[in-house]
Design a protein around this motif. Structure first.
Motif, PDB file in Angstrom:
ATOM      1  N   PRO A  61       0.815  -1.222   0.000  1.00  0.00           N
ATOM      2  CA  PRO A  61       0.000   0.000   0.000  1.00  0.00           C
ATOM      3  C   PRO A  61       0.851   1.277   0.000  1.00  0.00           C
ATOM      4  O   PRO A  61       0.473   2.274  -0.613  1.00  0.00           O
ATOM      5  CB  PRO A  61      -0.826  -0.108   1.279  1.00  0.00           C
ATOM      6  CG  PRO A  61      -0.926  -1.582   1.542  1.00  0.00           C
ATOM      7  CD  PRO A  61       0.404  -2.140   1.075  1.00  0.00           C
ATOM      8  N   CYS A  62       2.001   1.235   0.664  1.00  0.00           N
ATOM      9  CA  CYS A  62       2.903   2.404   0.673  1.00  0.00           C
ATOM     10  C   CYS A  62       3.390   2.703  -0.740  1.00  0.00           C
ATOM     11  O   CYS A  62       3.423   3.860  -1.170  1.00  0.00           O
ATOM     12  CB  CYS A  62       4.120   2.155   1.568  1.00  0.00           C
ATOM     13  SG  CYS A  62       3.747   1.904   3.302  1.00  0.00           S
ATOM     14  N   LEU A  63       3.784   1.655  -1.450  1.00  0.00           N
ATOM     15  CA  LEU A  63       4.302   1.836  -2.809  1.00  0.00           C
ATOM     16  C   LEU A  63       3.210   2.295  -3.757  1.00  0.00           C
ATOM     17  O   LEU A  63       3.456   3.128  -4.640  1.00  0.00           O
ATOM     18  CB  LEU A  63       4.936   0.536  -3.304  1.00  0.00           C
ATOM     19  CG  LEU A  63       6.151   0.055  -2.500  1.00  0.00           C
ATOM     20  CD1 LEU A  63       6.659  -1.275  -3.048  1.00  0.00           C
ATOM     21  CD2 LEU A  63       7.264   1.102  -2.490  1.00  0.00           C
ATOM     22  N   SER A  64       1.988   1.790  -3.580  1.00  0.00           N
ATOM     23  CA  SER A  64       0.902   2.225  -4.457  1.00  0.00           C
ATOM     24  C   SER A  64       0.470   3.659  -4.136  1.00  0.00           C
ATOM     25  O   SER A  64      -0.040   4.359  -5.011  1.00  0.00           O
ATOM     26  CB  SER A  64      -0.289   1.266  -4.377  1.00  0.00           C
ATOM     27  OG  SER A  64      -0.896   1.315  -3.110  1.00  0.00           O
ATOM     28  N   PRO A 102       2.884   7.468  -5.729  1.00  0.00           N
ATOM     29  CA  PRO A 102       2.588   8.408  -6.822  1.00  0.00           C
ATOM     30  C   PRO A 102       1.535   9.463  -6.432  1.00  0.00           C
ATOM     31  O   PRO A 102       1.616  10.607  -6.874  1.00  0.00           O
ATOM     32  CB  PRO A 102       2.065   7.519  -7.953  1.00  0.00           C
ATOM     33  CG  PRO A 102       2.596   6.157  -7.640  1.00  0.00           C
ATOM     34  CD  PRO A 102       2.667   6.074  -6.144  1.00  0.00           C
ATOM     35  N   THR A 103       0.582   9.090  -5.585  1.00  0.00           N
ATOM     36  CA  THR A 103      -0.432  10.037  -5.122  1.00  0.00           C
ATOM     37  C   THR A 103       0.217  11.116  -4.269  1.00  0.00           C
ATOM     38  O   THR A 103      -0.063  12.311  -4.421  1.00  0.00           O
ATOM     39  CB  THR A 103      -1.526   9.303  -4.308  1.00  0.00           C
ATOM     40  OG1 THR A 103      -2.116   8.312  -5.138  1.00  0.00           O
ATOM     41  CG2 THR A 103      -2.576  10.260  -3.792  1.00  0.00           C
ATOM     42  N   PHE A 104       1.112  10.705  -3.371  1.00  0.00           N
ATOM     43  CA  PHE A 104       1.803  11.656  -2.505  1.00  0.00           C
ATOM     44  C   PHE A 104       2.682  12.589  -3.342  1.00  0.00           C
ATOM     45  O   PHE A 104       2.738  13.794  -3.090  1.00  0.00           O
ATOM     46  CB  PHE A 104       2.629  10.889  -1.461  1.00  0.00           C
ATOM     47  CG  PHE A 104       3.007  11.700  -0.257  1.00  0.00           C
ATOM     48  CD1 PHE A 104       2.057  12.096   0.673  1.00  0.00           C
ATOM     49  CD2 PHE A 104       4.327  12.049  -0.024  1.00  0.00           C
ATOM     50  CE1 PHE A 104       2.407  12.835   1.796  1.00  0.00           C
ATOM     51  CE2 PHE A 104       4.693  12.786   1.096  1.00  0.00           C
ATOM     52  CZ  PHE A 104       3.724  13.179   2.008  1.00  0.00           C
ATOM     53  N   LYS A 105       3.315  12.028  -4.359  1.00  0.00           N
ATOM     54  CA  LYS A 105       4.157  12.826  -5.255  1.00  0.00           C
ATOM     55  C   LYS A 105       3.309  13.846  -6.024  1.00  0.00           C
ATOM     56  O   LYS A 105       3.700  15.002  -6.182  1.00  0.00           O
ATOM     57  CB  LYS A 105       4.902  11.904  -6.222  1.00  0.00           C
ATOM     58  CG  LYS A 105       5.924  12.599  -7.063  1.00  0.00           C
ATOM     59  CD  LYS A 105       6.734  11.597  -7.869  1.00  0.00           C
ATOM     60  CE  LYS A 105       7.805  12.284  -8.664  1.00  0.00           C
ATOM     61  NZ  LYS A 105       8.685  11.355  -9.355  1.00  0.00           N
ATOM     62  N   GLU A 133       1.405  18.461  16.127  1.00  0.00           N
ATOM     63  CA  GLU A 133       0.637  17.521  15.311  1.00  0.00           C
ATOM     64  C   GLU A 133      -0.832  17.907  15.340  1.00  0.00           C
ATOM     65  O   GLU A 133      -1.433  18.061  16.403  1.00  0.00           O
ATOM     66  CB  GLU A 133       0.811  16.086  15.816  1.00  0.00           C
ATOM     67  CG  GLU A 133       0.136  15.079  14.922  1.00  0.00           C
ATOM     68  CD  GLU A 133       0.419  13.630  15.281  1.00  0.00           C
ATOM     69  OE1 GLU A 133      -0.467  12.805  15.033  1.00  0.00           O
ATOM     70  OE2 GLU A 133       1.516  13.329  15.811  1.00  0.00           O
ATOM     71  N   LEU A 134      -1.423  18.058  14.152  1.00  0.00           N
ATOM     72  CA  LEU A 134      -2.835  18.400  14.021  1.00  0.00           C
ATOM     73  C   LEU A 134      -3.696  17.167  13.814  1.00  0.00           C
ATOM     74  O   LEU A 134      -4.824  17.108  14.305  1.00  0.00           O
ATOM     75  CB  LEU A 134      -3.061  19.342  12.825  1.00  0.00           C
ATOM     76  CG  LEU A 134      -2.351  20.673  12.824  1.00  0.00           C
ATOM     77  CD1 LEU A 134      -2.657  21.430  11.536  1.00  0.00           C
ATOM     78  CD2 LEU A 134      -2.755  21.497  14.036  1.00  0.00           C
ATOM     79  N   ALA A 135      -3.175  16.207  13.040  1.00  0.00           N
ATOM     80  CA  ALA A 135      -3.970  15.024  12.690  1.00  0.00           C
ATOM     81  C   ALA A 135      -3.058  13.908  12.227  1.00  0.00           C
ATOM     82  O   ALA A 135      -1.921  14.145  11.816  1.00  0.00           O
ATOM     83  CB  ALA A 135      -4.977  15.373  11.594  1.00  0.00           C
ATOM     84  N   ARG A 136      -3.610  12.692  12.291  1.00  0.00           N
ATOM     85  CA  ARG A 136      -2.885  11.503  11.862  1.00  0.00           C
ATOM     86  C   ARG A 136      -3.898  10.498  11.344  1.00  0.00           C
ATOM     87  O   ARG A 136      -4.993  10.375  11.880  1.00  0.00           O
ATOM     88  CB  ARG A 136      -2.137  10.928  13.058  1.00  0.00           C
ATOM     89  CG  ARG A 136      -1.376   9.662  12.771  1.00  0.00           C
ATOM     90  CD  ARG A 136      -0.736   9.140  14.024  1.00  0.00           C
ATOM     91  NE  ARG A 136       0.346  10.024  14.445  1.00  0.00           N
ATOM     92  CZ  ARG A 136       1.483   9.604  14.947  1.00  0.00           C
ATOM     93  NH1 ARG A 136       1.701   8.319  15.131  1.00  0.00           N
ATOM     94  NH2 ARG A 136       2.420  10.457  15.297  1.00  0.00           N
ATOM     95  N   THR A 137      -3.503   9.776  10.308  1.00  0.00           N
ATOM     96  CA  THR A 137      -4.354   8.729   9.776  1.00  0.00           C
ATOM     97  C   THR A 137      -3.473   7.643   9.160  1.00  0.00           C
ATOM     98  O   THR A 137      -2.342   7.911   8.769  1.00  0.00           O
ATOM     99  CB  THR A 137      -5.353   9.285   8.732  1.00  0.00           C
ATOM    100  OG1 THR A 137      -6.290   8.277   8.397  1.00  0.00           O
ATOM    101  CG2 THR A 137      -4.650   9.776   7.475  1.00  0.00           C
ATOM    102  N   SER A 138      -4.014   6.448   9.098  1.00  0.00           N
ATOM    103  CA  SER A 138      -3.289   5.333   8.467  1.00  0.00           C
ATOM    104  C   SER A 138      -4.032   4.906   7.215  1.00  0.00           C
ATOM    105  O   SER A 138      -5.254   5.001   7.137  1.00  0.00           O
ATOM    106  CB  SER A 138      -3.185   4.155   9.424  1.00  0.00           C
ATOM    107  OG  SER A 138      -2.395   4.507  10.524  1.00  0.00           O
ATOM    108  N   GLY A 139      -3.265   4.438   6.247  1.00  0.00           N
ATOM    109  CA  GLY A 139      -3.853   3.947   5.011  1.00  0.00           C
ATOM    110  C   GLY A 139      -3.523   4.849   3.831  1.00  0.00           C
ATOM    111  O   GLY A 139      -3.068   5.971   4.001  1.00  0.00           O
TER     112      GLY A 139
END
Length: 148
Positions: free
Chosen positions: A72-75, A78-81, A124-130
């Motif tokens: 999931p990190c690798l997929s 590109p979105t983060f980029k 830190e304002l917020a955190r989420t996983s996924g």
């Protein structure tokens, strides 16, 4: 006339730069290494540089805690980029490889990856996983920046 100053850490040499806030749109460069302070790319950081960026950024910071073995990190990469290209000089995007920086992952209480953490003014304002699609990522960031 009192000009507000903004601080920003260089993504190349990690020097803390300070300049007038109104010059944020002028493609600022690092006083030390002369690199552009905004490249349109996420910045890979280690434990030392991560803290430096969080504590010395005049703009909000979004961190992607990831690992090279995580599908999931690798997929999501590109979105983060793409997000880095879209936000320009309004948000600093950092990436922390938790495999290479295991102590940092423990220090930041990272329990699953990818984990995104949003900071402003060193807090830190917020955190989420996924992993999110780009529209959801943008919505999550805007929501937490406007709530704070």
């Amino acid at each position: 006339m009192n000009t507000q100053k903004i601080r920003l850490v260089c993504g190349e040499c990690h020097t803390i730069n300070q300049f007038p806030a109104e010059r944020l749109d002028d493609t600022p460069i690092c006083a030390q290494c002369k690199s552009h302070l905004f490249s349109g790319e996420p910045i890979n950081v280690n434990s030392t540089n991560l803290i430096r960026h969080i504590e010395n950024s005049g703009i909000p910071v979004l961190i992607d805690f990831w690992a090279p073995w995580c599908g999931p990190c690798l997929s999501f990469a590109p979105t983060f980029k793409e997000m880095a290209k879209i936000v320009g000089n309004q948000l600093r995007l950092l990436k922390v490889d938790t495999q290479d920086n295991q102590q940092t992952a423990m220090d930041f209480n990272i329990r699953s990856i990818p984990t995104l953490a949003l900071y402003r003014d060193g807090e830190e304002l917020a955190r989420t996983s996924g992993a999110f699609p780009l529209p959801q990522l943008q919505q999550w960031v805007i929501q937490h920046l406007t709530e704070a």
